[in-house]
Scaffold this active site. Structure first.
Site, mmCIF file in Angstrom:
data_model
loop_
_atom_site.group_PDB
_atom_site.id
_atom_site.type_symbol
_atom_site.label_atom_id
_atom_site.label_comp_id
_atom_site.label_asym_id
_atom_site.label_seq_id
_atom_site.Cartn_x
_atom_site.Cartn_y
_atom_site.Cartn_z
ATOM 1 N N HIS A 56 -10.646 -15.405 10.973
ATOM 2 C CA HIS A 56 -9.492 -14.614 10.544
ATOM 3 C C HIS A 56 -9.203 -15.046 9.108
ATOM 4 O O HIS A 56 -9.390 -16.222 8.771
ATOM 5 C CB HIS A 56 -8.238 -14.946 11.342
ATOM 6 C CG HIS A 56 -8.347 -14.768 12.828
ATOM 7 N ND1 HIS A 56 -8.763 -15.766 13.660
ATOM 8 C CD2 HIS A 56 -8.025 -13.720 13.616
ATOM 9 C CE1 HIS A 56 -8.722 -15.322 14.912
ATOM 10 N NE2 HIS A 56 -8.280 -14.101 14.921
ATOM 11 N N ASP A 59 -7.617 -18.378 8.953
ATOM 12 C CA ASP A 59 -8.398 -19.551 9.391
ATOM 13 C C ASP A 59 -9.031 -20.215 8.177
ATOM 14 O O ASP A 59 -9.209 -21.427 8.131
ATOM 15 C CB ASP A 59 -9.567 -19.164 10.308
ATOM 16 C CG ASP A 59 -9.128 -18.518 11.599
ATOM 17 O OD1 ASP A 59 -7.965 -18.691 11.994
ATOM 18 O OD2 ASP A 59 -9.968 -17.823 12.214
ATOM 19 N N MET A 90 -19.101 -11.333 11.152
ATOM 20 C CA MET A 90 -17.856 -10.616 11.484
ATOM 21 C C MET A 90 -16.663 -11.304 10.842
ATOM 22 O O MET A 90 -16.667 -12.513 10.652
ATOM 23 C CB MET A 90 -17.700 -10.606 13.016
ATOM 24 C CG MET A 90 -16.437 -9.988 13.572
ATOM 25 S SD MET A 90 -15.035 -11.130 13.711
ATOM 26 C CE MET A 90 -15.107 -11.572 15.445
ATOM 27 N N GLU A 183 -10.524 -4.454 19.737
ATOM 28 C CA GLU A 183 -10.576 -5.367 20.891
ATOM 29 C C GLU A 183 -9.373 -5.170 21.802
ATOM 30 O O GLU A 183 -8.247 -5.470 21.412
ATOM 31 C CB GLU A 183 -10.623 -6.804 20.370
ATOM 32 C CG GLU A 183 -10.677 -7.846 21.463
ATOM 33 C CD GLU A 183 -10.832 -9.268 20.926
ATOM 34 O OE1 GLU A 183 -11.233 -9.447 19.757
ATOM 35 O OE2 GLU A 183 -10.540 -10.202 21.686
ATOM 36 N N LYS A 185 -6.866 -5.867 25.113
ATOM 37 C CA LYS A 185 -6.418 -6.990 25.958
ATOM 38 C C LYS A 185 -5.168 -6.517 26.698
ATOM 39 O O LYS A 185 -4.347 -5.811 26.103
ATOM 40 C CB LYS A 185 -6.097 -8.202 25.070
ATOM 41 C CG LYS A 185 -5.786 -9.481 25.852
ATOM 42 C CD LYS A 185 -5.538 -10.678 24.915
ATOM 43 C CE LYS A 185 -5.317 -11.945 25.720
ATOM 44 N NZ LYS A 185 -5.009 -13.118 24.877
ATOM 45 N N GLU A 219 -14.023 -8.226 25.603
ATOM 46 C CA GLU A 219 -14.019 -9.677 25.878
ATOM 47 C C GLU A 219 -13.962 -9.919 27.377
ATOM 48 O O GLU A 219 -13.126 -9.340 28.073
ATOM 49 C CB GLU A 219 -12.825 -10.334 25.183
ATOM 50 C CG GLU A 219 -12.703 -11.814 25.562
ATOM 51 C CD GLU A 219 -11.708 -12.587 24.708
ATOM 52 O OE1 GLU A 219 -11.683 -12.371 23.484
ATOM 53 O OE2 GLU A 219 -10.970 -13.405 25.288
ATOM 54 N N HIS A 222 -10.549 -10.755 28.863
ATOM 55 C CA HIS A 222 -9.529 -9.706 28.823
ATOM 56 C C HIS A 222 -9.689 -8.723 29.980
ATOM 57 O O HIS A 222 -8.700 -8.314 30.582
ATOM 58 C CB HIS A 222 -9.573 -8.979 27.479
ATOM 59 C CG HIS A 222 -9.257 -9.893 26.319
ATOM 60 N ND1 HIS A 222 -9.264 -9.468 25.023
ATOM 61 C CD2 HIS A 222 -8.936 -11.209 26.267
ATOM 62 C CE1 HIS A 222 -8.963 -10.481 24.219
ATOM 63 N NE2 HIS A 222 -8.767 -11.547 24.959
ATOM 64 N N ASP A 247 -17.134 -10.365 22.828
ATOM 65 C CA ASP A 247 -16.525 -11.703 22.889
ATOM 66 C C ASP A 247 -16.843 -12.309 24.249
ATOM 67 O O ASP A 247 -16.351 -11.852 25.292
ATOM 68 C CB ASP A 247 -14.997 -11.617 22.700
ATOM 69 C CG ASP A 247 -14.604 -11.555 21.229
ATOM 70 O OD1 ASP A 247 -15.506 -11.443 20.369
ATOM 71 O OD2 ASP A 247 -13.388 -11.629 20.940
ATOM 72 N N ASP A 257 -4.397 -16.859 30.243
ATOM 73 C CA ASP A 257 -5.513 -16.581 29.324
ATOM 74 C C ASP A 257 -6.284 -17.885 29.070
ATOM 75 O O ASP A 257 -5.824 -18.748 28.332
ATOM 76 C CB ASP A 257 -4.897 -16.037 28.022
ATOM 77 C CG ASP A 257 -5.924 -15.642 26.998
ATOM 78 O OD1 ASP A 257 -7.127 -15.634 27.308
ATOM 79 O OD2 ASP A 257 -5.502 -15.329 25.875
ATOM 80 N N ASP A 289 -15.901 -16.383 22.095
ATOM 81 C CA ASP A 289 -14.471 -16.504 21.788
ATOM 82 C C ASP A 289 -13.833 -17.372 22.870
ATOM 83 O O ASP A 289 -13.163 -16.879 23.775
ATOM 84 C CB ASP A 289 -13.820 -15.112 21.745
ATOM 85 C CG ASP A 289 -12.404 -15.188 21.190
ATOM 86 O OD1 ASP A 289 -12.006 -16.284 20.735
ATOM 87 O OD2 ASP A 289 -11.694 -14.171 21.218
HETATM 88 C C1 GCO Z 1 -7.227 -13.654 22.007
HETATM 89 C C2 GCO Z 1 -8.251 -12.809 21.300
HETATM 90 C C3 GCO Z 1 -8.579 -13.308 19.912
HETATM 91 C C4 GCO Z 1 -9.368 -12.295 19.101
HETATM 92 C C5 GCO Z 1 -9.477 -12.728 17.674
HETATM 93 C C6 GCO Z 1 -10.379 -11.833 16.882
HETATM 94 O O1 GCO Z 1 -7.162 -13.550 23.232
HETATM 95 O O2 GCO Z 1 -6.507 -14.401 21.361
HETATM 96 O O3 GCO Z 1 -9.399 -12.766 22.086
HETATM 97 O O4 GCO Z 1 -9.282 -14.521 20.012
HETATM 98 O O5 GCO Z 1 -10.644 -12.112 19.629
HETATM 99 O O6 GCO Z 1 -8.204 -12.729 17.116
HETATM 100 O O7 GCO Z 1 -9.676 -10.875 16.261
HETATM 101 MN MN MN Z 2 -11.337 -12.149 21.552
HETATM 102 MN MN MN Z 3 -9.048 -13.518 24.132
#
Ligand code: GCO
Ligand code: MN
Ligand code: MN
Length: 389
Positions: A56, A59, A90, A183, A185, A219, A222, A247, A257, A289
Site C-alpha cells: 500500500h 506501507d 501489484m 477485492e 470482503k 481472497e 473473505h 489473495d 478475520d 495475504d
Molecule cells: C484485509 C484485506 C487487505 C487487502 C489489502 C490490499 O482483509 O485487510 O484482505 O489485506 O487485501 O489492503 O488492498
Molecule cells: Mn486481501
Molecule cells: Mn483479508
C-alpha cells in the site's frame, strides 16, 4: 524422490509488505514485534524465496512524509529490489487506516473525503507504476456501514462506480496500463462492507465505463467468512475472464478475520483451489495475504512465509499425482463420461430440436437409480493428500 519444494520465479509467489511486516497487534493488544523497514522486509522475502513484493502507498511512504523523504525511501527500496531481484507486480492504496476514512473513502458521505481518496489513489498509482506494477488492487476496507439508517446502499454503489470510472480514465490518460482488481470482503473492519462477495463484484464490474480493464482479487478468507466455497468463486471469476489477481491465506468458517498461513486451516480446500488454478493455467501472481501468529518472533515469520509457498508447491505436486493416478482417473471418467456433445443444450437451440426434445420419452425412474461413486473418489483423494497413496 520428494521435491525440495523450492520456490522459483515462475511460481510468481508474492507477499505484501503488510503481511510479513505485520507486527502482531490485534484489537485486544499492541504490536509485539519490532517493526522492520521495507528494505529489511524485501531481504526477508528474498531469503525466503519469494518472487515479488506488493505494498500500500503508506506501507512504503508514511502518509505524512515530505517529498524529499519520499524520494529517499523510494530510492532505497528500488536499490533493495535491484539487489535481490524482487519485482513489484501489484500495488494498492490504504484507504482505511487514516481517521479521514472512518466513514468510507470513495463511498463517504463527504465529497471532500471522496476527493481526497481520489487524490491519494492517483498518487499511489503513480508510485505503483514507477515501480513496475501491472495490477492495481482496490480493497474498500471502510466502504460499508454499521447501520443502514444512513445512506441508502445505492448511493454507495453509485459513488464507488464514479470513483473507479474516474481512476480508470486516469490510468488510460497516464498510459499506465494497470489492470484493476477489485477485492470483495463481507465485513471487518465495518459491520457490513459493500460488494461482499466475488459474485457481487463481478456483477458490479459490468456496470463500469471500462469493464474490460477491471477484474477481481478474490481472497480465501473473505469468501470463507461468508461461508462460501472459494474454489467455486474463483472458477466463476476465471470463467468471466476476470481473475486478475488472488489473495491466498486460510480462515476457519464463522471466526474473526484470521489471515492464517495458506493451507493452515483447511488443506483439502486449499488443494482443490491449487488443482483448479494449475489446471486452468492461471498466470497471475500467487499473492499471500496472510500474517504470522502473534506468538511468532521474526525467525518464525520467515518460516511462515516459506510455509505459504511450500504448502502451495506440495499441493501442486499432489494435483499432478492425482492426474497421474489411474484409479482416480478411471473413476473421473466414469463419473463424467464425454456425454457433453450429445446434450441438447450444448448443441444449441433450434425450434425443431426443442419440439423433438419435448416429445422424447425419458425413463425417469431409471435415471433416478443411477449412482455416482463420489465416496470412493473422495477417499482416494484423501488417501493421496494424507500421504498413504
Ligand atoms: C484485509 C484485506 C487487505 C487487502 C489489502 C490490499 O482483509 O485487510 O484482505 O489485506 O487485501 O489492503 O488492498
Ligand atoms: Mn486481501
Ligand atoms: Mn483479508
Amino acid at each position: 524422490m520428494p521435491h525440495s519444494y523450492q520456490p522459483r520465479p515462475e511460481h510468481k509467489f508474492t507477499f505484501g509488505l503488510w503481511t510479513v511486516g505485520n507486527p502482531g497487534g490485534d484489537p485486544f493488544g499492541p504490536p509485539v514485534r519490532n517493526p522492520r523497514s521495507p528494505v529489511e522486509l524485501v531481504h526477508l522475502l528474498a531469503d525466503a524465496g519469494a518472487y515479488g513484493v506488493n505494498f500500500h502507498d503508506d506501507d512504503l511512504v508514511p502518509i505524512d512524509a515530505s517529498p524529499s523523504k519520499r524520494d529517499r525511501i523510494v530510492s532505497d527500496f528500488k536499490d533493495a529490489l535491484d539487489e535481490t531481484g524482487l519485482t513489484v507486480p501489484m500495488a494498492t492504496t490504504n484507504l482505511f487506516s487514516d481517521p479521514a476514512f472512518r466513514d468510507g473513502a470513495f463511498t463517504s458521505h463527504d465529497p471532500e473525503v471522496r476527493d481526497y481518496a481520489l487524490q491519494k489513489t492517483m498518487r499511489a498509482m503513480d508510485l505503483g507504476a514507477e515501480l513496475g506494477a501491472e495490477v492495481y488492487v482496490f480493497w474498500g476496507g471502510r466502504e460499508g456501514a454499521e447501520t443502514d439508517a444512513g445512506q441508502p446502499p445505492t448511493d454507495a454503489i453509485k459513488r464507488y462506480r464514479e470513483a473507479i470510472n474516474y481512476l480508470a480514465e486516469y490510468n488510460a490518460d497516464q498510459g499506465y496500463g494497470l489492470r484493476f482488481a477489485l477485492e470483495p470482503k463481507p465485513n471487518e473492519p465495518r459491520g457490513n462492507l459493500f460488494f461482499p462477495t466475488v459474485g457481487a463484484m463481478l456483477a458490479f464490474i459490468q456496470t463500469l465505463d471500462r469493464p474490460e480493464t477491471v477484474g477481481v482479487n478474490p481472497e480465501v478468507a473473505h469468501e470463507h467468512m461468508s461461508g462460501l466455497n472459494f474454489t467455486h468463486a474463483v472458477a466463476q471469476a476465471h470463467d468471466a475472464g476476470k481473475l486478475f489477481h488472488i489473495d491466498l491465506n486460510d480462515q476457519a468458517f464463522g471466526r474473526y478475520d484470521q489471515d492464517f498461513r495458506f493451507g493452515a486451516e483447511s488443506p483439502k480446500r486449499a488443494f482443490f483451489l491449487v488443482r483448479f488454478l494449475e489446471k486452468v493455467g492461471y498466470e497471475g501472481p500467487r499473492h499471500f495475504d496472510a500474517h504470522a501468529h502473534r506468538t511468532s518472533g521474526w525467525e518464525d515469520v520467515r518460516v511462515f512465509a516459506e510455509g505459504c509457498m511450500k504448502t502451495y508447491l506440495i499441493l501442486k505436486e499432489k494435483a499432478e499425482q492425482m492426474r497421474a493416478d489411474d484409479e482416480i482417473q478411471a473413476l473421473l471418467g466414469e463419473i463424467n463420461p464425454d456425454g457433453h456433445a450429445q446434450s441438447e443444450a450444448a448443441n444449441g437451440f433450434s425450434s425443431e430440436g426443442a419440439a423433438s426434445l419435448k416429445e422424447r420419452s425419458f425413463d425417469r425412474e431409471a435415471l433416478g437409480e443411477r449412482t455416482q461413486p463420489y465416496e470412493r473418489l473422495d477417499q482416494l483423494v484423501t488417501d493421496l493428500l494424507l500421504g498413504v497413496r
